[in-house]
Design an enzyme around this catalytic site. Structure first.
Site, PDB file in Angstrom:
ATOM      1  N   GLY A  71       0.834  -1.085  -0.056  1.00 30.48           N
ATOM      2  CA  GLY A  71       0.008   0.013   0.000  1.00 30.48           C
ATOM      3  C   GLY A  71       0.982   1.257   0.255  1.00 30.48           C
ATOM      4  CB  CYS A  98       5.110  -4.724   1.326  1.00 31.96           C
ATOM      5  SG  CYS A  98       6.126  -2.943   1.233  1.00 31.96           S
ATOM      6  CE1 TYR A  99       0.118   1.377   4.596  1.00 34.59           C
ATOM      7  CE2 TYR A  99      -1.581  -0.317   4.820  1.00 34.59           C
ATOM      8  CZ  TYR A  99      -1.011   0.866   4.944  1.00 34.59           C
ATOM      9  OH  TYR A  99      -1.862   1.938   5.392  1.00 34.59           O
ATOM     10  CG  HIS A 184       6.606  -6.264  -3.245  1.00 31.31           C
ATOM     11  ND1 HIS A 184       5.420  -5.830  -3.120  1.00 31.31           N
ATOM     12  CD2 HIS A 184       7.288  -5.106  -2.560  1.00 31.31           C
ATOM     13  CE1 HIS A 184       5.216  -4.687  -2.750  1.00 31.31           C
ATOM     14  NE2 HIS A 184       6.550  -4.273  -2.153  1.00 31.31           N
ATOM     15  CD  GLU A 186       3.948  -8.874  -4.947  1.00 29.81           C
ATOM     16  OE1 GLU A 186       3.668  -7.692  -4.556  1.00 29.81           O
ATOM     17  OE2 GLU A 186       4.223  -9.447  -3.987  1.00 29.81           O
ATOM     18  CB  SER A 238     -17.616  -8.038 -30.541  1.00 31.24           C
ATOM     19  OG  SER A 238     -16.696  -9.069 -29.943  1.00 31.24           O
ATOM     20  N   GLY A 239     -17.557 -10.869 -32.435  1.00 31.39           N
ATOM     21  CA  GLY A 239     -16.501 -11.629 -33.159  1.00 31.39           C
ATOM     22  C   GLY A 239     -15.202 -11.771 -32.578  1.00 31.39           C
ATOM     23  N   GLY A 240     -14.932 -11.115 -31.242  1.00 25.45           N
ATOM     24  CA  GLY A 240     -13.836 -11.403 -30.376  1.00 25.45           C
ATOM     25  C   GLY A 240     -13.824 -12.765 -29.532  1.00 25.45           C
ATOM     26  CB  VAL A 241     -11.162 -14.774 -27.735  1.00 25.82           C
ATOM     27  CG1 VAL A 241     -10.448 -13.435 -26.849  1.00 25.82           C
ATOM     28  CG2 VAL A 241     -10.951 -15.927 -26.942  1.00 25.82           C
ATOM     29  CG  ASP A 242     -12.897 -10.696 -24.587  1.00 27.85           C
ATOM     30  OD1 ASP A 242     -12.120 -11.809 -24.196  1.00 27.85           O
ATOM     31  OD2 ASP A 242     -12.478  -9.862 -24.529  1.00 27.85           O
ATOM     32  CB  SER A 243     -18.604 -11.688 -27.550  1.00 25.43           C
ATOM     33  OG  SER A 243     -17.824 -11.709 -28.698  1.00 25.43           O
ATOM     34  CE  LYS A 381      -8.825  -9.939 -24.487  1.00 26.42           C
ATOM     35  NZ  LYS A 381     -10.145  -9.925 -25.358  1.00 26.42           N
TER      36      LYS A 381
END
Length: 525
Positions: A71, A98-99, A184, A186, A238-243, A381
């Site tokens: 933070g 950390c924080y 950290h 990560e 939409s034609g994209g991978v998500d939809s 994604k």
């Protein structure tokens, strides 16, 4: 330290995924999302929740453990986010980073020193105890980013590691199942960081590595069935991978009660409408309605130059069209969208400032009459692409570069007109063709052309021109939360520039965007 009186409600979508996972309590860290991603890479579900969330709501999600994020610079700063002590009373293991470790120590009666100095970057680490989290880990170097530090751990905590500037670089209380590290784990600069997180996940929290593509599909199919019951559903394709992935998951859940609606708003790339209809009809056995709405959207966008207003206008008109199509389908009450976790974060969740309103999140009208179904709301994604491969989507769809729902409207900086759309389409086509020929399409997160609605003087054929510039934008990224500008070869840039200027009427200048995210965003608007 005080806690928030008005704890915000958590995203209902967490309820299905969180049990058995690990939640990241966000104190405003730069790396909170990265912590969650690293945990997911270990095949354990993780999501970020705000530090002022209700502990009762968090407990109801039945997480296997909590991670307290980093933070601000100091827990003593005015307005610094506080740790609600009830998070430490939920009976699950807790890891402070950390924080987060400092907040834990202060809350439990330890001492945090306001040193005014600190450690930043690569730091030598000395392990004092191999009994707990450092068991068998080659922990000799870590990555630090702090000023204050824990001077005295709380009662019952042992110091397990130190550095020259941090006498308490790690502390742990196995009896209470609480752990803290000043560094950290990560970030990739901490070589043993992933191994330490795995120790916390699989030893301290006893998690199971079940967060897989198959698990996500099965989980979301059940969730969709529970949400929609016997109702009809439409999907905004939409034609994209998500939809496409969202559509296939919902189709598994409801079968022929799903109808996909492809709204061609006239803001697509060259020939993209025909490509979407052809590809979807070839690969899916789902009814598709193709709505031609190019003139409708151009009228709605006439005179609109503010980017937020563009997104909201497009989002509103999308919903109105979907609602009309739903009425034709026996009043379908549910609308499927391919909303991603990054969309939610950038549109202004409780733990993040609003960067821009995504048309499918912050750009939606308040008086919607359809209920949203968002099976990808908790996914990044790259995770969606893995799910898409598991569902059998063709490679060309799985690895299609992200294309925004508002389309070319937010790549025209200024008013959207038919003339500017045509110029941008042709310029973008040249760019995409050359990127593919160079074999770089899969290496780039996104590559596209931008048309600022300004003109500059040029010379072509010994004559003065007064025409638009085209800006090339190409970035590399893993999840769109951060991105770096792509170092495209000079000879490629030269070919792209020459072709655009020679082949696209109305353009006399090509520029290259060298901005990373942050400070910029990937899209210009």
């Amino acid at each position: 330290m005080t806690t928030s009186v008005h704890a915000p409600a958590l995203d209902p979508a967490l309820a299905a995924a969180a049990p058995g996972g690990v939640l990241v309590i966000d104190f405003g860290a730069q790396y909170s999302q990265l912590i969650a991603r690293r945990i997911r890479e270990c095949r354990v579900f993780s999501a970020v929740v705000p530090h002022d969330a209700s502990p009762d709501e968090v407990a109801a999600l039945r997480p296997a453990g909590l991670v307290l994020s980093g933070g601000p610079a100091s827990v003593y700063e005015p307005g610094a986010p506080a740790l609600n002590p009830r998070f430490l009373e939920l009976g699950v293991p807790v890891l402070g980073i950390c924080y987060g470790m400092q907040a834990m120590a202060l809350t439990l009666g330890g001492e945090v020193a306001r040193t005014g100095a600190g450690e930043f970057g690569k730091t030598s680490l000395t392990v004092r105890s191999r009994e707990g989290m450092f068991h068998a880990l080659p922990a000799e170097v870590c990555w630090m980013s702090h000023r204050d530090g824990v001077a005295r751990p709380p009662a019952g905590f042992a110091i397990s590691a130190e550095t020259e500037g941090a006498p308490v670089a790690a502390m742990e209380s196995p009896e209470r199942r609480m752990y803290g590290v000043q560094f950290h784990p990560e970030v990739v600069h901490t070589p043993f960081g992933t191994d330490l997180l795995k120790w916390f996940l699989f030893e301290a929290c006893d998690c199971s590595p079940t967060w897989t593509a198959t698990h996500v599909i099965e989980e979301q199919v059940e969730r969709v069935r529970a949400q929609v019951g016997d109702s009809r559903v439409i999907c905004g394709l939409s034609g994209g991978v998500d939809s496409a992935v969202a559509a296939l998951i919902v189709h598994r859940a409801v079968g022929d009660r799903l109808t996909c609606v492809f709204v061609d708003h006239g803001l697509l790339r060259l020939d993209e409408g025909e490509q979407v209809e052809s590809a979807f009809g070839r690969h899916f056995g789902v009814p598709l309605v193709h709505v031609q709405a190019q003139e409708h959207f151009l009228r709605a966008l006439a005179g609109v130059t503010d980017p937020e207003q563009k997104r909201k206008t497009i989002g509103r008109e999308f919903i109105r069209i979907f609602e009309r199509e739903a009425e034709k389908l026996s009043d379908a009450r549910f609308l499927v969208q391919g909303t991603l976790y990054s969309d939610v974060i950038e549109s202004g969740s409780r733990d993040a400032a609003k960067i821009k309103s995504h048309h499918n999140v912050g750009g939606l009208p308040e008086d919607m009459v359809v209920e949203l179904v968002e099976p990808l709301r908790q996914l990044f994604k790259d995770e969606v692409r893995v799910v898409g491969e598991e569902l059998g989507l063709p490679e060309s769809m799985v690895w299609r570069q992200p294309f925004p729902g508002p389309g070319l409207a937010i790549r025209i900086i200024g008013e959207v007109t038919a003339e500017r759309l045509e110029i941008l389409r042709r310029a973008d086509f040249v760019l995409q063709e050359e990127i593919r020929r160079a074999g770089l399409y899969r290496e780039l997160w996104q590559s596209f052309a931008v048309l600022p609605a300004v003109k500059s003087v040029g010379v072509q054929g010994d004559e003065r021109t007064y025409a638009y510039p085209i800006v090339i934008r190409a970035v590399t990224s893993d999840d769109a939360m951060t991105a770096d500008w792509a170092r495209l070869p000079y000879d490629l840039l030269e070919r792209i520039s020459n072709r655009i200027i020679n082949e696209v009427p109305g353009v006399n200048r090509v520029a290259l965007d060298l901005t990373s995210k942050p400070p910029g965003t990937i899209e210009w608007e």
